[in-house]
Design a protein around this motif. Structure first.
Motif, PDB file in Angstrom:
ATOM      1  N   ILE A  40      48.617  56.633  -7.388  1.00  0.00           N
ATOM      2  CA  ILE A  40      49.483  56.000  -6.391  1.00  0.00           C
ATOM      3  C   ILE A  40      49.087  56.438  -4.986  1.00  0.00           C
ATOM      4  CG2 ILE A  40      51.876  55.714  -5.615  1.00  0.00           C
ATOM      5  CD1 ILE A  40      51.101  54.348  -8.306  1.00  0.00           C
ATOM      6  N   GLU A  41      48.690  57.686  -4.824  1.00  0.00           N
ATOM      7  CA  GLU A  41      48.232  58.142  -3.503  1.00  0.00           C
ATOM      8  C   GLU A  41      46.954  57.420  -3.089  1.00  0.00           C
ATOM      9  OE1 GLU A  41      50.041  62.595  -2.877  1.00  0.00           O
ATOM     10  OE2 GLU A  41      48.062  62.443  -3.832  1.00  0.00           O
TER      11      GLU A  41
ATOM     12  N   SER B 243      47.870  53.753  -2.205  1.00  0.00           N
ATOM     13  CA  SER B 243      48.689  53.613  -0.989  1.00  0.00           C
ATOM     14  C   SER B 243      48.014  54.186   0.243  1.00  0.00           C
ATOM     15  CB  SER B 243      50.036  54.307  -1.187  1.00  0.00           C
ATOM     16  OG  SER B 243      49.872  55.712  -1.348  1.00  0.00           O
TER      17      SER B 243
ATOM     18  N   LEU C 251      57.020  54.500  -1.715  1.00  0.00           N
ATOM     19  CA  LEU C 251      56.521  54.470  -3.083  1.00  0.00           C
ATOM     20  C   LEU C 251      56.478  55.874  -3.663  1.00  0.00           C
ATOM     21  CD1 LEU C 251      53.621  51.882  -2.763  1.00  0.00           C
ATOM     22  CD2 LEU C 251      55.953  51.504  -3.554  1.00  0.00           C
TER      23      LEU C 251
ATOM     24  N   VAL D 234      52.183  61.042  -1.531  1.00  0.00           N
ATOM     25  CA  VAL D 234      53.366  60.620  -2.261  1.00  0.00           C
ATOM     26  C   VAL D 234      54.244  61.841  -2.507  1.00  0.00           C
ATOM     27  CG1 VAL D 234      54.196  59.704  -4.479  1.00  0.00           C
ATOM     28  CG2 VAL D 234      52.234  58.654  -3.339  1.00  0.00           C
TER      29      VAL D 234
ATOM     30  N   ALA E  76      53.622  49.088   0.026  1.00  0.00           N
ATOM     31  CA  ALA E  76      53.258  50.362   0.651  1.00  0.00           C
ATOM     32  C   ALA E  76      53.350  50.292   2.166  1.00  0.00           C
ATOM     33  CB  ALA E  76      51.847  50.766   0.222  1.00  0.00           C
ATOM     34  N   ASP E  77      53.090  49.125   2.741  1.00  0.00           N
ATOM     35  CA  ASP E  77      53.086  48.970   4.201  1.00  0.00           C
ATOM     36  C   ASP E  77      54.456  48.617   4.769  1.00  0.00           C
ATOM     37  OD1 ASP E  77      50.382  49.480   4.197  1.00  0.00           O
ATOM     38  OD2 ASP E  77      49.794  47.365   4.227  1.00  0.00           O
TER      39      ASP E  77
ATOM     40  N   SER F 155      50.039  46.837  -1.976  1.00  0.00           N
ATOM     41  CA  SER F 155      49.770  47.160  -0.570  1.00  0.00           C
ATOM     42  C   SER F 155      50.874  46.648   0.349  1.00  0.00           C
ATOM     43  CB  SER F 155      48.420  46.571  -0.140  1.00  0.00           C
ATOM     44  OG  SER F 155      47.367  47.177  -0.844  1.00  0.00           O
TER      45      SER F 155
END
Length: 345
Positions: free
Chosen positions: A265-266, A269, A236, A273, A229-230, A226
């Motif tokens: 991953i989507e 996050s 990513l 993606v 991702a942020d 996270s």
């Protein structure tokens, strides 16, 4: 290992690309120091800092998205993107502070099922079991894959130094450990993910190594994911669900691994993606079709050459950065790949 004929063909292709509009996509994995690194996937923090300083001084870095169209390509190879494969925790702990220092954006391709795993990747476990320099038993009976196989280990004076220098993708095999490493790697890479874990546990036990990996050689956990991702400098991408060898799977299995990893991953996050990387750089027409179906903007393989404007944006080559200081890194980019030719450094 690449044949002489394949090496010559690659050299000719690279030479031809020097005269085309081109750009460079850099591939990294781990930012850590390793004495034994058969695939040369580790770059020390000091070398990584040197390399990012070169890129910052040259004002050469662009986001990977620039390679989806024609914006990243020039006659001097003046623009480069930074990418990482797998999602090692050191990408956050070690690499990100360097990227922040030089304000360099990067793409990290993360394996869906690796997030939060407490065990090391199988290839790291194999390296730790076989190439650490610690003594090994004389014989290994390996029961995984296509029937039980027996291997012998016959150590000779000078093997330790030879193993530290050896590169599995380009070096001639000269010791019994090197031969064992490459034979087991080729056998394990095509196993199912659970079988890969079992095989590595077996080899670690045989070698007398602990099953507990170094904390630096595991993937990010959910909280660390996270944070990446942020972060405004990090984008990513996906890297399949289990880091499988796609070309050893039928089309439907390839599609499942690619799409499920992408969805994972989507979900983690919380955003769409748009980037993908092929595990081990392996892909075929079925892989390409599955990636295109996802609607991603750019996908990368591991063919070691600069990208050119006519390349398929769903199969872009990358050059793997290895342990080099800033001067070596600059010469490597310019002389080996025809990149950064117009910059004064």
């Amino acid at each position: 290992m690449m044949s002489r004929r394949d090496a010559l063909a690659r050299a000719l292709r690279q030479r031809a690309r020097r005269h085309r509009r081109r750009g460079g996509i850099l591939m990294y994995h781990c930012i850590s120091e390793e004495t034994y690194d058969p695939w040369a996937i580790c770059v020390s923090a000091r070398a990584f800092d040197d390399q990012m300083a070169v890129l910052a001084q040259a004002r050469a870095v662009v986001d990977l998205a620039a390679f989806a169209g024609g914006d990243a390509y020039s006659r001097t190879g003046a623009q480069l993107a930074v990418t990482f494969d797998d999602g090692y925790v050191d990408n956050l702990v070690v690499a990100l502070p360097v990227l922040e220092r030089y304000e360099i954006p990067a793409t990290i391709f993360v394996i869906g099922n690796a997030v939060g795993r407490t065990r090391e990747f199988w290839w790291d476990g194999l390296q730790r079991a076989l190439m650490s320099g610690e003594p090994l038993p004389d014989r290994l009976d390996f029961p995984f894959g296509d029937g039980q196989r027996a291997f012998s280990v016959n150590e000779q004076p000078g093997d330790i130094e030879a193993n530290a220098r050896w590169r599995a993708d380009s070096g001639e095999i000269s010791t019994s450990r090197q031969a064992l490493f490459r034979a087991l790697w080729d056998a394990i890479v095509v196993l199912e993910p659970t079988e890969q874990d079992d095989a590595i546990d077996y080899v670690l036990s045989w070698a007398g190594r602990t099953s507990t990996p170094p904390t630096s050689r595991v993937a990010v956990d959910a909280e660390q994911f996270s944070r990446l991702a942020d972060h405004p400098l990090i984008t990513l991408g996906s890297h399949t669900l289990d880091h499988v060898s796609l070309t050893d799977l039928p089309a439907e299995r390839q599609h499942a691994q690619i799409s499920a990893g992408h969805r994972k991953i989507e979900e983690l996050s919380g955003s769409r993606v748009t980037r993908f990387s092929y595990p081990y750089g392996r892909f075929d027409d079925s892989s390409l079709a599955a990636v295109r179906e996802l609607g991603v903007d750019v996908a990368c393989n591991s063919v070691p050459m600069p990208a050119i404007a006519s390349d398929d944006p769903h199969a872009l080559p990358r050059v793997q950065a290895t342990e080099m200081d800033g001067d070596q890194f600059t010469r490597w980019l310019r002389e080996d790949h025809g990149l950064l030719r117009g910059q004064r450094l």
